[in-house]
Design an enzyme around this catalytic site. Structure first.
Site, PDB file in Angstrom:
ATOM      1  CG  ASN A 155      -4.772   1.883   1.588  1.00 50.82           C
ATOM      2  OD1 ASN A 155      -3.949   2.727   1.243  1.00 50.82           O
ATOM      3  ND2 ASN A 155      -4.715   1.262   2.744  1.00 50.82           N
ATOM      4  CD  GLU A 251       3.917   6.160   8.245  1.00 55.10           C
ATOM      5  OE1 GLU A 251       3.346   5.147   8.695  1.00 55.10           O
ATOM      6  OE2 GLU A 251       4.252   7.131   8.944  1.00 55.10           O
ATOM      7  CB  CYS A 285      -1.912   0.015   6.726  1.00 60.56           C
ATOM      8  SG  CYS A 285      -2.349   1.699   7.092  1.00 60.56           S
TER       9      CYS A 285
HETATM   10  P1  NAP Z   1       2.211  -0.884  -3.338  1.00 59.83           P
HETATM   11  O1  NAP Z   1       1.872  -1.884  -4.367  1.00 59.83           O
HETATM   12  O2  NAP Z   1       3.484  -1.033  -2.590  1.00 59.83           O
HETATM   13  O3  NAP Z   1       2.154   0.544  -4.077  1.00 59.83           O
HETATM   14  C1  NAP Z   1       2.345   1.736  -3.378  1.00 59.83           C
HETATM   15  C2  NAP Z   1       2.928   2.775  -4.316  1.00 59.83           C
HETATM   16  O4  NAP Z   1       4.247   2.361  -4.694  1.00 59.83           O
HETATM   17  C3  NAP Z   1       2.146   2.938  -5.625  1.00 59.83           C
HETATM   18  O5  NAP Z   1       2.159   4.299  -5.998  1.00 59.83           O
HETATM   19  C4  NAP Z   1       2.952   2.109  -6.586  1.00 59.83           C
HETATM   20  O6  NAP Z   1       2.799   2.510  -7.924  1.00 59.83           O
HETATM   21  C5  NAP Z   1       4.364   2.408  -6.103  1.00 59.83           C
HETATM   22  N1  NAP Z   1       5.385   1.462  -6.524  1.00 59.83           N
HETATM   23  C6  NAP Z   1       5.251   0.140  -6.823  1.00 59.83           C
HETATM   24  N2  NAP Z   1       6.443  -0.365  -7.199  1.00 59.83           N
HETATM   25  C7  NAP Z   1       7.350   0.649  -7.161  1.00 59.83           C
HETATM   26  C8  NAP Z   1       8.742   0.773  -7.445  1.00 59.83           C
HETATM   27  N3  NAP Z   1       9.465  -0.273  -7.842  1.00 59.83           N
HETATM   28  N4  NAP Z   1       9.332   1.985  -7.288  1.00 59.83           N
HETATM   29  C9  NAP Z   1       8.627   3.053  -6.891  1.00 59.83           C
HETATM   30  N5  NAP Z   1       7.304   2.997  -6.602  1.00 59.83           N
HETATM   31  C10 NAP Z   1       6.673   1.811  -6.720  1.00 59.83           C
HETATM   32  O7  NAP Z   1       1.045  -0.764  -2.232  1.00 59.83           O
HETATM   33  P2  NAP Z   1      -0.524  -0.670  -2.456  1.00 59.83           P
HETATM   34  O8  NAP Z   1      -1.023  -2.004  -2.877  1.00 59.83           O
HETATM   35  O9  NAP Z   1      -0.873   0.527  -3.267  1.00 59.83           O
HETATM   36  O10 NAP Z   1      -0.987  -0.349  -0.971  1.00 59.83           O
HETATM   37  C11 NAP Z   1      -1.202  -1.346  -0.033  1.00 59.83           C
HETATM   38  C12 NAP Z   1      -0.086  -1.428   0.980  1.00 59.83           C
HETATM   39  O11 NAP Z   1       0.135  -0.148   1.565  1.00 59.83           O
HETATM   40  C13 NAP Z   1      -0.438  -2.339   2.132  1.00 59.83           C
HETATM   41  O12 NAP Z   1       0.686  -3.103   2.486  1.00 59.83           O
HETATM   42  C14 NAP Z   1      -0.789  -1.365   3.241  1.00 59.83           C
HETATM   43  O13 NAP Z   1      -0.655  -1.878   4.540  1.00 59.83           O
HETATM   44  C15 NAP Z   1       0.169  -0.262   2.988  1.00 59.83           C
HETATM   45  N6  NAP Z   1      -0.289   0.980   3.614  1.00 59.83           N
HETATM   46  C16 NAP Z   1       0.394   1.485   4.690  1.00 59.83           C
HETATM   47  C17 NAP Z   1      -0.049   2.642   5.316  1.00 59.83           C
HETATM   48  C18 NAP Z   1       0.686   3.257   6.469  1.00 59.83           C
HETATM   49  O14 NAP Z   1       0.470   4.452   6.723  1.00 59.83           O
HETATM   50  N7  NAP Z   1       1.526   2.547   7.172  1.00 59.83           N
HETATM   51  C19 NAP Z   1      -1.194   3.272   4.851  1.00 59.83           C
HETATM   52  C20 NAP Z   1      -1.863   2.726   3.757  1.00 59.83           C
HETATM   53  C21 NAP Z   1      -1.401   1.585   3.138  1.00 59.83           C
HETATM   54  P3  NAP Z   1       1.801   1.736  -8.935  1.00 59.83           P
HETATM   55  O15 NAP Z   1       0.436   1.938  -8.377  1.00 59.83           O
HETATM   56  O16 NAP Z   1       2.018   2.456 -10.218  1.00 59.83           O
HETATM   57  O17 NAP Z   1       2.221   0.305  -8.951  1.00 59.83           O
END
Ligand code: NAP
Length: 476
Positions: A155, A251, A285
């Site tokens: 995002n 995060e 987020c």
């Molecule tokens: P996500 O599906 O958890 O993916 C995040 C990252 O993790 C991607 O690079 C993904 O790779 C990787 N990943 C997925 N499964 C994994 C595994 N088993 N082992 C290692 N890495 C893995 O999250 P998203 O949909 O991209 O982002 C949305 C989420 O991020 C929301 O919950 C949002 O609130 C949170 N967020 C938090 C913050 C903060 O600073 N607190 C900021 C922004 C977003 P792939 O893309 O290859 O699947």
């Protein structure tokens, strides 16, 4: 038309741009067109990247060189700001005006990281404060923690990568980065800029490919001493469980609440909430999600809020006037619609939106959902917010806290006492007063409690996480 450029991108590994014989396609979330093909890596490249990072750290870079590279990257990004913003729009479907803000913020992240590189220092220990220490001099030094494994979400594909790789370089750590598969291009642009800024081989390695394969190497290889992860709670906490001997900094998500007291500037609160509940279709987020308004001000807030939301421009993210574009995928869009429908079936009213227009989910306001509706307590991550009246501040704080998340919350009030009292009682990592809780400046300590995470990001905090204190005791 969405901004798309069809191109092939290589990966940066040990200072070389490599192909792997396999490709991953990046498609526009707006119209599905091919944006680029990126070389696809797996476990083999991930192990080679850790080797390269370990080798790089055998020849430490002095702080002034690290700072110079960081400053050069900030400058180079400024020169390519328009291209960088258009690329974010193409790969993430983020409206161009929000993408331009993200680029400016990434420049700020690099600038702040450069300051940290130059000022990172240990502390003197007052040794003669005890009899045992008399005649001795002691101080701490901050030494790099080791190879950093970084995993970033879709995002904020530029600035959240910057928040990992810029502080890591400031701290003197080499990095193996795995950006989100849907949005790898901005990460590769930053790699290009760092490479051109004179970063020696191995200090930054960027691998795009299957999360489980690359993630497994980062978890299992003992040379990776810290994993910095931004993404969803489920994935993040699982990673931490699997790597008990590493520092795993998380995060994660939020279900962001806002409280509007009757003594607040209601017009201002409505304007800030309307702008911050729907930017990037709610896929931040800290997107405003749950709005609680004191009953005496409820009608006035609603009257100011709803027309502003209905006036948001929904459409092509590459168009300069667009406020709200697509969700990252159709399956995510359909999930959000299901949550809205579930709330409606549970007794809520859909004030506006709740339907598609030309395949895009319109900004949606859901009034008075049940307390156990997903929209009331889980992370919506879509262009939807809830609106709910309350009578007492205690009631509002209890509702705001009734979630497993705790990243940021906001309160609008003209009473200092109310604001400061609420900031102590809201169980969140950050509380904004008379500003939407979507606000973040990049030097802030940013992070959550409860399921939202276990660390603080922002260069000054991240460099401390990425270094260890080494005590030196000298007999005089
Ligand atoms: P996500 O599906 O958890 O993916 C995040 C990252 O993790 C991607 O690079 C993904 O790779 C990787 N990943 C997925 N499964 C994994 C595994 N088993 N082992 C290692 N890495 C893995 O999250 P998203 O949909 O991209 O982002 C949305 C989420 O991020 C929301 O919950 C949002 O609130 C949170 N967020 C938090 C913050 C903060 O600073 N607190 C900021 C922004 C977003 P792939 O893309 O290859 O699947």
């Amino acid at each position: 038309m969405a901004t798309t450029t069809s191109a092939e991108r290589k990966l940066l590994l040990d200072g070389e741009w490599i192909e792997t014989g396999d490709w991953l396609e990046v498609a526009s979330p707006y119209d599905g067109s091919l944006v680029a093909r990126v070389a696809k890596a797996g476990a083999e490249e991930a192990r080679a990247a850790v080797d390269a990072a370990e080798r790089a750290m055998l020849d430490p870079l002095p702080a002034h060189k690290r700072a110079e590279i960081l400053v050069r990257v900030a400058g180079a990004l400024g020169k390519r700001a328009d291209e960088a913003a258009r690329q974010i729009t193409a790969e993430a479907g983020k409206p161009l005006k929000a993408a331009r803000v993200e680029v400016a913020r990434a420049m700020s992240t690099y600038t702040m990281a450069a300051v940290e590189a130059r000022t990172l220092a240990g502390e003197m220990v007052p040794m003669d404060a005890s009899q045992a220490g008399e005649g001795k001099l002691a101080f701490t030094q901050r030494v790099p923690i080791g190879v950093v494994g970084a995993i970033s979400p879709f995002n904020f594909p530029l600035n959240l990568v910057a928040h990992k790789i810029a502080p890591a370089l400031a701290a003197g750590c080499a990095v193996v980065l795995k950006p989100a598969s849907q949005t790898p291009l901005s990460a590769l642009l930053l790699a290009e800029l760092e490479h051109e800024a004179g970063l020696p081989p191995g200090w930054l390695n960027v691998l795009v490919g299957p999360a489980s394969e690359i993630g497994d190497v980062l978890v299992e290889d003992e040379r990776v001493t810290l994993i910095t992860f931004t993404g969803s709670a489920g994935v993040g906490w699982k990673l931490r469980e699997r790597a008990p001997r590493k520092r795993v900094n998380l995060e994660l998500g939020n279900a962001t609440p806002v409280i509007v007291e009757a003594d607040a500037d209601v017009e201002d609160a409505a304007a800030r909430c309307a702008a911050n509940a729907f930017s990037f279709a709610g896929q931040s987020c800290i997107s405003v999600q749950r709005i609680y308004v004191q009953r005496d001000a409820y009608d006035a807030f609603r009257a100011a809020f709803v027309p502003r939301v209905e006036a948001l421009v929904v459409g092509d993210p590459a168009d300069d006037v667009t406020d709200v574009g697509p969700l990252i995928s159709q399956s995510e869009r359909d999930r959000v619609l299901t949550w809205v429908e579930e709330a409606r079936e549970g007794g809520a009213t859909i004030v506006t939106g709740g339907r598609l227009d030309d395949d895009l989910l319109l900004p949606t306001i859901v009034e008075m959902p049940a307390a156990d509706a997903k929209l009331s307590c889980d992370e919506a991550f879509g262009p939807v917010c809830t609106l709910q009246p309350y009578d007492t501040l205690d009631e509002a704080i209890e509702a705001a806290n009734a979630t497993r998340y705790g990243l940021q919350a906001g309160i609008f009030t003209s009473s200092l006492r109310t604001a400061l009292g609420a900031s102590r009682r809201l169980e969140f990592g950050g509380v904004t007063v008379n500003e939407a809780p979507t606000f973040r400046a990049d030097q802030m300590p940013y992070g959550g409690v409860k399921d939202s995470g276990n660390t603080r990001e922002g260069p000054a905090w991240a460099v401390r996480e990425m270094t260890e204190e080494r005590l030196v005791v000298v007999q005089l």
